[in-house]
Scaffold this active site. Structure first.
Site, PDB file in Angstrom:
ATOM      1  N   CYS A 118       0.939  -1.121   0.009  1.00  0.00           N
ATOM      2  CA  CYS A 118      -0.056   0.117  -0.010  1.00  0.00           C
ATOM      3  C   CYS A 118       0.871   1.427  -0.108  1.00  0.00           C
ATOM      4  CB  CYS A 118      -1.030  -0.065   1.176  1.00  0.00           C
ATOM      5  SG  CYS A 118      -2.271   1.038   0.965  1.00  0.00           S
ATOM      6  N   CYS A 151      -0.148   4.427   1.535  1.00  0.00           N
ATOM      7  CA  CYS A 151      -0.556   5.242   2.348  1.00  0.00           C
ATOM      8  C   CYS A 151       0.643   5.638   3.646  1.00  0.00           C
ATOM      9  CB  CYS A 151      -1.860   4.763   3.389  1.00  0.00           C
ATOM     10  SG  CYS A 151      -1.736   3.310   4.169  1.00  0.00           S
ATOM     11  N   CYS A 176      -3.775   6.218   0.150  1.00  0.00           N
ATOM     12  CA  CYS A 176      -3.387   4.864  -0.536  1.00  0.00           C
ATOM     13  C   CYS A 176      -2.918   4.771  -1.937  1.00  0.00           C
ATOM     14  CB  CYS A 176      -4.347   3.781  -0.379  1.00  0.00           C
ATOM     15  SG  CYS A 176      -4.805   3.737   1.430  1.00  0.00           S
ATOM     16  N   LYS A 195     -12.590  -4.575   0.973  1.00  0.00           N
ATOM     17  CA  LYS A 195     -12.262  -3.881   2.391  1.00  0.00           C
ATOM     18  C   LYS A 195     -13.134  -2.713   2.462  1.00  0.00           C
ATOM     19  CE  LYS A 195      -8.183  -1.175   3.638  1.00  0.00           C
ATOM     20  NZ  LYS A 195      -6.817  -0.892   3.421  1.00  0.00           N
ATOM     21  N   ARG A 255      -3.950   3.409  12.147  1.00  0.00           N
ATOM     22  CA  ARG A 255      -3.484   4.688  11.637  1.00  0.00           C
ATOM     23  C   ARG A 255      -2.569   5.217  12.433  1.00  0.00           C
ATOM     24  NH1 ARG A 255      -9.167   6.223   8.385  1.00  0.00           N
ATOM     25  NH2 ARG A 255      -8.894   4.061   7.266  1.00  0.00           N
ATOM     26  N   GLU A 300     -16.434  -7.235  -6.383  1.00  0.00           N
ATOM     27  CA  GLU A 300     -14.987  -6.871  -6.136  1.00  0.00           C
ATOM     28  C   GLU A 300     -14.208  -8.199  -6.198  1.00  0.00           C
ATOM     29  OE1 GLU A 300     -13.210  -4.341  -6.002  1.00  0.00           O
ATOM     30  OE2 GLU A 300     -14.756  -2.576  -5.870  1.00  0.00           O
ATOM     31  N   LYS A 308     -12.236  -7.844   5.016  1.00  0.00           N
ATOM     32  CA  LYS A 308     -11.817  -6.955   6.201  1.00  0.00           C
ATOM     33  C   LYS A 308     -12.687  -5.433   6.343  1.00  0.00           C
ATOM     34  CE  LYS A 308      -7.943  -3.962   6.864  1.00  0.00           C
ATOM     35  NZ  LYS A 308      -6.743  -3.284   6.121  1.00  0.00           N
TER      36      LYS A 308
HETATM   37  C1  PBG Z   1      -3.997   0.344   4.435  1.00  0.00           C
HETATM   38  C2  PBG Z   1      -4.261  -0.844   5.587  1.00  0.00           C
HETATM   39  C3  PBG Z   1      -5.042  -0.284   6.647  1.00  0.00           C
HETATM   40  C4  PBG Z   1      -5.245  -1.597   7.374  1.00  0.00           C
HETATM   41  C5  PBG Z   1      -4.488  -2.483   6.793  1.00  0.00           C
HETATM   42  N1  PBG Z   1      -3.770  -1.677   5.711  1.00  0.00           N
HETATM   43  C6  PBG Z   1      -5.696   0.979   7.148  1.00  0.00           C
HETATM   44  C7  PBG Z   1      -6.499   1.590   6.232  1.00  0.00           C
HETATM   45  O1  PBG Z   1      -7.140   1.370   5.185  1.00  0.00           O
HETATM   46  O2  PBG Z   1      -7.098   3.015   6.433  1.00  0.00           O
HETATM   47  C8  PBG Z   1      -6.007  -1.692   8.637  1.00  0.00           C
HETATM   48  C9  PBG Z   1      -5.619  -2.747   9.578  1.00  0.00           C
HETATM   49  C10 PBG Z   1      -6.036  -2.667  11.113  1.00  0.00           C
HETATM   50  O3  PBG Z   1      -6.931  -1.844  11.407  1.00  0.00           O
HETATM   51  O4  PBG Z   1      -5.514  -3.611  11.737  1.00  0.00           O
HETATM   52  N2  PBG Z   1      -2.719   0.441   4.141  1.00  0.00           N
END
Ligand code: PBG
Length: 308
Positions: free
Chosen positions: A100, A102, A110, A179, A189, A217, A232
């Site tokens: 990712c 981000c 992201c 997701k 975060r 998706e 997720k």
């Molecule tokens: C983005 C990502 C996120 C999580 C895993 N990969 C956060 C988001 O999309 O803001 C969340 C995992 C968690 O909350 O345990 N790289």
């Protein structure tokens, strides 16, 4: 009579590796979960392996962020270094990397963004190109599977194509196929130092209200070459997990996310729920609902509890 049994092989342990730390630092909202230095991450991986876990999922926290996410695909990036060190220390442990942007973007989104005045857009195709480059750099470092969590369109196909083009036909893809834009990512975060600096993630993550779209998706990711499909967060989406497992018959993972973890921890600290019993009940329900693999911050504890 028991239909569902948990074993240490069901769980994947997420690890946060920071380029900035010399020693581990606890994440305030996630008691017992740490940002790790490179050496600590190797130590955690060793312990995971000794406890009988099969896999870890790596997240990187770079020292510098920019608008091209250059840390994401740097040869000496923190995740690339961690993969090499962990594979050297524990060759039999499956190393999965979060793909990712981000954590590496100064704005915390992201993907690549463009701002026009009040509005901003995430540029899908520019982002996909950087994600594929990132995945190739992880594979080159020795990752067994890459796990794209960005939710851009077409990234699974692009990553598969780029991995193959670079000779990494054996590297698998665990796709965050479904997701949802969720309030339960809050503590993550903080852990990954990746909150968006403006706007939110609702233009690329899914609406909690949409189940049919979730299946569409997942179907796209199957067509594009995903080896494992992930749903997720976990508990609020058991119906989606079940339908994805049932419809596609693929190995299916679920991510029990940071906010879900933090709620149980907070409840346990107040004495309102018993932590171990609550965690075992949650994990059993995830497996019963179709999860072949469960990403959880309790993976190490579960490796012990499921043996006792
Ligand atoms: C983005 C990502 C996120 C999580 C895993 N990969 C956060 C988001 O999309 O803001 C969340 C995992 C968690 O909350 O345990 N790289």
């Amino acid at each position: 009579m028991r239909e569902t049994r948990l074993t240490p092989h069901d769980f994947i342990l997420p690890l946060f590796v920071s380029e900035k730390l010399q020693e581990r630092r606890e994440i305030q909202s996630m008691p017992g979960v740490y940002q790790l230095s490179l050496n600590d991450a190797v130590e955690e991986a060793r312990q995971a392996c000794a406890l009988g876990l099969q896999a870890v999922l790596l997240f990187g926290i770079p020292a510098h962020k920019d608008e091209e996410a250059s840390g994401a695909f740097a040869v000496e990036g923190i995740v690339q270094q961690a993969v090499r060190a962990i594979k050297a220390a524990c060759p039999e442990l499956v190393v999965i990397t979060d793909v990712c942007l981000c954590e590496y973007m100064s704005h915390g989104h992201c993907g690549v963004t463009r701002r026009d005045g009040e509005h901003f857009h995430v540029l899908n195709d520019e982002s996909v190109a950087l994600l594929a480059k990132t995945a190739v750099s992880h594979a080159a470092a020795g990752a067994d599977l890459v796990a794209p969590s960005d939710m851009m369109d077409g990234r699974i196909g692009a990553i598969r194509e780029q991995l193959d083009a670079h000779g990494f036909e054996q590297t698998g893809i665990m796709s965050y196929a479904v997701k949802f834009a969720s309030v339960f990512y809050g503590p993550f975060r903080e852990a990954a130092e990746s909150p968006p600096q403006f706007g939110d993630r609702r233009s690329y993550q899914m609406d909690a209200a949409n189940a049919e779209e979730a299946l569409r998706e997942a179907e796209l990711d199957v067509q594009e070459g995903a080896d494992i499909l992930m749903v997720k967060p976990a508990l609020p989406y058991l119906d989606i997990l079940w339908r994805v497992r049932d419809r596609f018959g693929k190995p299916t993972a679920v991510y029990h996310v940071s906010g879900e973890f933090a709620m149980v921890k907070a409840g346990a600290e107040k004495g309102y729920v018993e932590e171990r019993a609550a965690v075992l009940e949650i994990m059993t329900s995830l497996k019963r609902a179709g999860a072949d693999l469960i990403v959880t911050y309790w993976a190490k504890e579960l490796a012990q509890w499921t043996r006792e």
